[in-house]
Scaffold this active site. Structure first.
Site, PDB file in Angstrom:
ATOM      1  N   ASN A 192      -1.753   8.772   1.959  1.00 53.41           N
ATOM      2  CA  ASN A 192      -1.732   8.762   0.488  1.00 53.41           C
ATOM      3  C   ASN A 192      -2.973   9.379  -0.131  1.00 53.41           C
ATOM      4  OD1 ASN A 192       0.651   7.432   0.773  1.00 53.41           O
ATOM      5  ND2 ASN A 192       0.015   5.526  -0.192  1.00 53.41           N
ATOM      6  N   ASP A 206      -2.610  13.937   1.695  1.00 54.68           N
ATOM      7  CA  ASP A 206      -1.829  14.328   0.525  1.00 54.68           C
ATOM      8  C   ASP A 206      -2.702  14.660  -0.684  1.00 54.68           C
ATOM      9  OD1 ASP A 206       0.472  14.080   1.857  1.00 54.68           O
ATOM     10  OD2 ASP A 206       1.193  12.281   0.854  1.00 54.68           O
ATOM     11  N   VAL A 244       0.839  -1.207   0.000  1.00 52.52           N
ATOM     12  CA  VAL A 244       0.000   0.000   0.000  1.00 52.52           C
ATOM     13  C   VAL A 244       0.872   1.254   0.000  1.00 52.52           C
ATOM     14  CG1 VAL A 244      -1.724   1.295   1.304  1.00 52.52           C
ATOM     15  CG2 VAL A 244      -1.940  -1.174   1.100  1.00 52.52           C
ATOM     16  N   GLU A 272       7.376   6.743   3.103  1.00 51.60           N
ATOM     17  CA  GLU A 272       6.703   5.644   3.816  1.00 51.60           C
ATOM     18  C   GLU A 272       7.456   4.323   3.615  1.00 51.60           C
ATOM     19  OE1 GLU A 272       2.975   5.733   1.895  1.00 51.60           O
ATOM     20  OE2 GLU A 272       2.346   7.628   2.769  1.00 51.60           O
ATOM     21  N   ASP A 327     -13.065  12.981 -41.923  1.00 52.71           N
ATOM     22  CA  ASP A 327     -11.983  13.300 -40.988  1.00 52.71           C
ATOM     23  C   ASP A 327     -11.962  12.370 -39.772  1.00 52.71           C
ATOM     24  OD1 ASP A 327     -11.069  15.606 -42.415  1.00 52.71           O
ATOM     25  OD2 ASP A 327     -12.799  16.703 -41.652  1.00 52.71           O
ATOM     26  N   ASP A 355      -7.284  22.050 -40.917  1.00 51.78           N
ATOM     27  CA  ASP A 355      -8.071  22.345 -42.101  1.00 51.78           C
ATOM     28  C   ASP A 355      -7.960  23.853 -42.370  1.00 51.78           C
ATOM     29  OD1 ASP A 355      -9.792  22.007 -44.197  1.00 51.78           O
ATOM     30  OD2 ASP A 355     -11.603  22.040 -42.976  1.00 51.78           O
TER      31      ASP A 355
END
Length: 863
Positions: free
Chosen positions: A693, A697, A277, A668, A603, A324
């Site tokens: 995490n 953060d 993890v 970590e 196109d 174009d």
């Protein structure tokens, strides 16, 4: 088969039909052989298949394994959190892929339900799905063309093929055979193509291709080309595989070392899950997606609608923009640029000063009277764009058509390329004739024809569409006034040169592209002279070595030779859908990231294949918009350049939060790996790592996306396609700052254990708060945090303050203490945590100070 080269009798013979049409029996047999007249697709993925395919990524499988093991050993909170993360990522991926399936369905909707044919020697209505080669189809204004047909009867028949060929004007259809082999669809004026529309007249044609054998079918087949990954997707996929392998090796080694040391197997499994993890940046996909979504919302202000989120960052890597001409580089509005009469050339502003008498008066009357444009109920001019431009000029010169009633006309057709109208004025009838100069001049009594022809060539070389005007007086309307025999003995009046005016802001945008290292290339359905003139005016064609190619010339070039020359070609004219796709693929072979603009069905394959396909919001078809990654709401080239700037800004910020989040993971990981080797217990639980995490953060990382663009962002070349996300010192930064964080955390752990303090809560907070200092320090690559304004990114400051608040709640709230297994810290413990955590901020500021000194000394040595 070159059906356009064959006459009607040869087409009858080769398709096995007659003017009476097929019999129902023969038609049924052919239907068994060739299949239904419909577009087929590769095996369609159902929604469940698309959804479950999101779980095949190795990082996702590792997280799922960690969730299962956590649940098995009783850590249900960890299991639920991991599963929610994986599910959110899967939903985002599913929505992106499911949307891509729609382009093929929209193509199928262009099918015609019923069509009128000649079968069994009688006229009948049949399902367009049942048409077969050899059927004779009737066409009239308002009809969609149900299959590819060879025209055998044309009574002023005109078709809109813009969605297939890019030709902005309706095409007049003829019945005669054409001589040349390698013509593009737009030049096959004796053919009608499935998906186009009849705008005027009526006619008949023999079906020569149905279903996937039609031009539309070929395009549909090309639409099944696999989309290329964006630069970030490529880099993150490569990084994910390497990281997943590293995680598995680390966990295996950790388990083996623990087993050798005689550690409890349950504790070692839990620690291995913590390692997995810690190593996998769970928040990264979500943070990238949210940041791209915020950027996409911001880009609507620039008239850019992002359909596929990864396109935002792809813009920052673009090295070629294939655009174009009509409506993108130009205003998609024809205007008279030049008027030639009495041996002199005028621009419209100078013409206003001339006396409106003699030939000039008649010339302006011809522009207004020999004209089918009308004014609608909203006072807007409706009609052919060329005729509207002529009418506007006549009205600017205050020319009135009162007392000049139209009595008769000889309608325009594609073979004569002329139109004549008869008008009564006073006691006479005057006929005005306009059309192509090469057809008109031989019908005039002209002593100086050579000089006029030279003027025609000069105007054409300037990219102008040239029309000639002439007149003749009659005593009365001639007998059989629709006969083209009356277009003789004319008196020449003058010429007009018309052009679709370039957008004023585009030349500056093209120049900005060149400064930014981006090469603009024009790909148009227009003729080469017109395209070349516009490209020179825009600055697209500005070097002697630059090459212009037509579709016919491109078809004769070997693929290896084209690979060698593709970077020199700046203008392509009259190219086919297959050739557009070839251009994109060849540029990609040379290592370029290609942006392609387009608006028609033709196109769609190249839009899908390009690194970023850009559809036109005003003129674009639904198929083009569905195949594209981005839609220009104003059809303006300069908007693309603004979008590129925004793409570069967001990618710079993505790199910042990759550096930020990966440093967290490194910190970590080192903390968990080094602790046991130093005789310390495992510092963090899986739920602590997930919290760091994802939550503490995650918000600051998202806020980094609000950082403003660097000052030189459009003065530098595009980032190299092969550049790693860890280049330019980012990888080294992640390693040393991660180790520095771990060292601080382990010092805090050892000191807390020795003094009998709440060591696990202290380590948890040190790592969290160290990241807050880190995110503030990395806002700028080299500039000091204090040098550019602390509050220049207010969302970041707010998110850091909010993260502090959340961390306080987790540490001091009894309910959350039970979930996160934390304990309240004393004042001295909290101050100790704050002091240690600030070390990361000051260390990174010192690193940037050395970087500034290195850059400054480098500049001095250059000088």
């Amino acid at each position: 088969m070159n059906w356009h080269r064959l006459n009607a009798e040869e087409v009858y013979e080769l398709t096995g039909t007659t003017p009476a049409g097929l019999t129902s029996m023969v038609a049924a047999e052919r239907l068994q052989q060739v299949g239904f007249n419909e577009l087929s697709a590769s095996k369609k993925k159902n929604a469940l298949h698309i959804f479950f395919s999101q779980f095949t990524d190795l990082m996702i499988l590792i997280l799922l394994g960690a969730a299962v093991i956590s649940g098995f050993i009783g850590e249900m909170t960890d299991t639920l959190v991991i599963l929610v993360i994986v599910l959110l990522n899967a939903i985002i991926g599913f929505l992106q892929e499911y949307r891509a399936e729609k382009a093929m369905q929209l193509l199928k909707q262009m099918a015609v339900s019923q069509t009128r044919v000649h079968r069994d020697n009688q006229t009948k209505w049949v399902s367009a799905r049942d048409l077969v080669p050899g059927d004779i189809v009737f066409l009239e204004a308002g009809n969609a063309v149900p299959a590819d047909i060879r025209i055998i009867e044309s009574i002023q028949l005109r078709m809109d093929e813009s969605s297939l060929t890019g030709e902005s004007h309706a095409i007049d259809k003829i019945t005669g055979a054409l001589e040349m082999d390698d013509l593009t669809a737009g030049d096959k004026v004796n053919m009608g193509f499935k998906g186009s529309f009849v705008t005027h007249g009526r006619g008949r044609g023999i079906v020569v291709a149905t279903g996937m054998q039609t031009e539309l079918g070929i395009i549909a087949n090309m639409l099944q080309e696999k989309e290329v990954q964006t630069p970030l997707q490529q880099r993150m996929e490569s990084f994910g595989k390497k990281l997943s392998l590293l995680v598995l090796i680390l966990c295996g080694l950790f388990l083996l070392a623990g087993w050798i040391r005689g550690e409890a197997i349950g504790q070692m499994i839990l620690t291995s899950i913590s390692l997995a993890v810690a190593a996998i940046p769970e928040a990264l996909p979500a943070v990238i997606t949210i940041s791209l979504a915020l950027a996409a919302k911001r880009m609507i202000r620039f008239n850019c609608l992002i359909r596929k989120l990864p396109a935002v960052e792809t813009l920052g890597s673009v090295t070629y923009i294939c655009t174009d001409k009509t409506g993108t580089l130009t205003r998609n509005k024809m205007e008279v640029e030049s008027v030639y009469f009495n041996g002199k050339l005028y621009d419209p502003s100078a013409l206003a000063e001339e006396p409106k008498d003699g030939d000039l008066f008649l010339l302006l009357q011809a522009m207004k009277l020999n004209n089918d444009s009308v004014v609608d109920e909203h006072k807007h001019l409706k009609g052919d764009s060329t005729e509207i431009a002529l009418l506007e000029l006549a009205e600017q010169m205050n020319i009135s058509k009162e007392n000049w009633p139209r009595l008769a006309e000889i309608a325009f057709d594609a073979e004569r390329k002329l139109m004549t109208t008869f008008h009564r004025h006073k006691n006479q009838v005057i006929a005005f004739t306009k059309g192509a100069p090469d057809m008109l001049l031989p019908l005039c009594e002209l002593p100086e024809q050579a000089s006029i022809e030279q003027q025609v060539n000069d105007l054409a070389s300037m990219g102008q569409r040239v029309l000639g005007f002439a007149y003749r007086f009659w005593d009365d309307v001639p007998d059989n006034p629709e006969s083209k025999l009356h277009e003789t003995g004319l008196r020449f009046l003058g010429l007009t040169g018309l052009a679709d005016q370039p957008r004023e802001e585009v030349a500056a945008a093209v120049a900005q592209c060149r400064v930014a290292g981006i090469i603009p290339v024009m790909i148009t359905g227009d003729h080469l002279l017109t395209a070349k003139a516009i490209a020179v005016r825009m600055g697209i064609l500005n070097h002697k070595k630059d090459i212009c190619l037509t579709g016919r010339e491109l078809a004769s070039v070997d693929s290896n030779d084209f690979l060698d020359m593709v970077e020199k070609v700046k203008v392509y004219a009259r190219v086919s859908p297959e050739q557009k796709l070839t251009i994109v693929k060849t540029l990609q072979q040379k290592g370029h990231f290609v942006a392609m603009t387009g608006d028609g069905v033709n196109d769609a394959p190249s839009l899908r294949r390009a690194n970023i396909g850009i559809a036109m919001g005003i003129t674009g078809t639904d198929v083009a918009k569905e195949a594209a990654h981005m839609i220009l709401l104003d059809d303006n080239f300069s908007t693309i350049v603004k979008a590129v700037r925004e793409g570069r800004r967001i990618y710079d910020n993505i790199l910042k939060f990759i550096k930020y989040l990966m440093t967290t993971n490194a910190g970590e990981l080192w903390t968990l790996l080094l602790g046991p080797f130093l005789g310390l217990p495992v510092a963090l639980l899986p739920i602590h790592i997930l919290w760091i995490n994802l939550v503490s953060d995650g918000l600051p990382a998202i806020s980094l996306s609000f950082e403003k663009a660097e000052e030189n962002i459009m003065d530098r070349p595009p980032r190299p396609p092969g550049q790693s996300i860890f280049d330019n010192g980012r990888g080294l930064h992640i390693i040393w700052v991660g180790i520095f964080m771990a060292v601080i955390a382990l010092i805090a752990q050892a000191w807390a254990i020795r003094n009998g303090l709440h060591w696990q809560t202290i380590v948890f907070n040190v790592l969290c708060l160290s990241q807050m200092g880190h995110v503030l320090a990395i806002r700028y690559e080299t500039k000091s945090f204090f040098g550019k304004g602390i509050f220049s990114n207010k969302p970041l400051i707010i998110s850091v303050a909010f993260a502090f608040l959340l961390q306080w709640l987790v540490t001091y709230t009894p309910v959350l203490q039970k979930i996160f297994k934390t304990e309240g810290l004393s004042l001295s413990e909290f101050l100790f945590v704050g002091l240690l955590s600030s070390a990361v901020f000051w260390a990174v500021e010192i690193e940037k100070w050395f970087s500034r000194r290195r850059i400054k000394s480098g500049m001095q040595s250059v000088l």
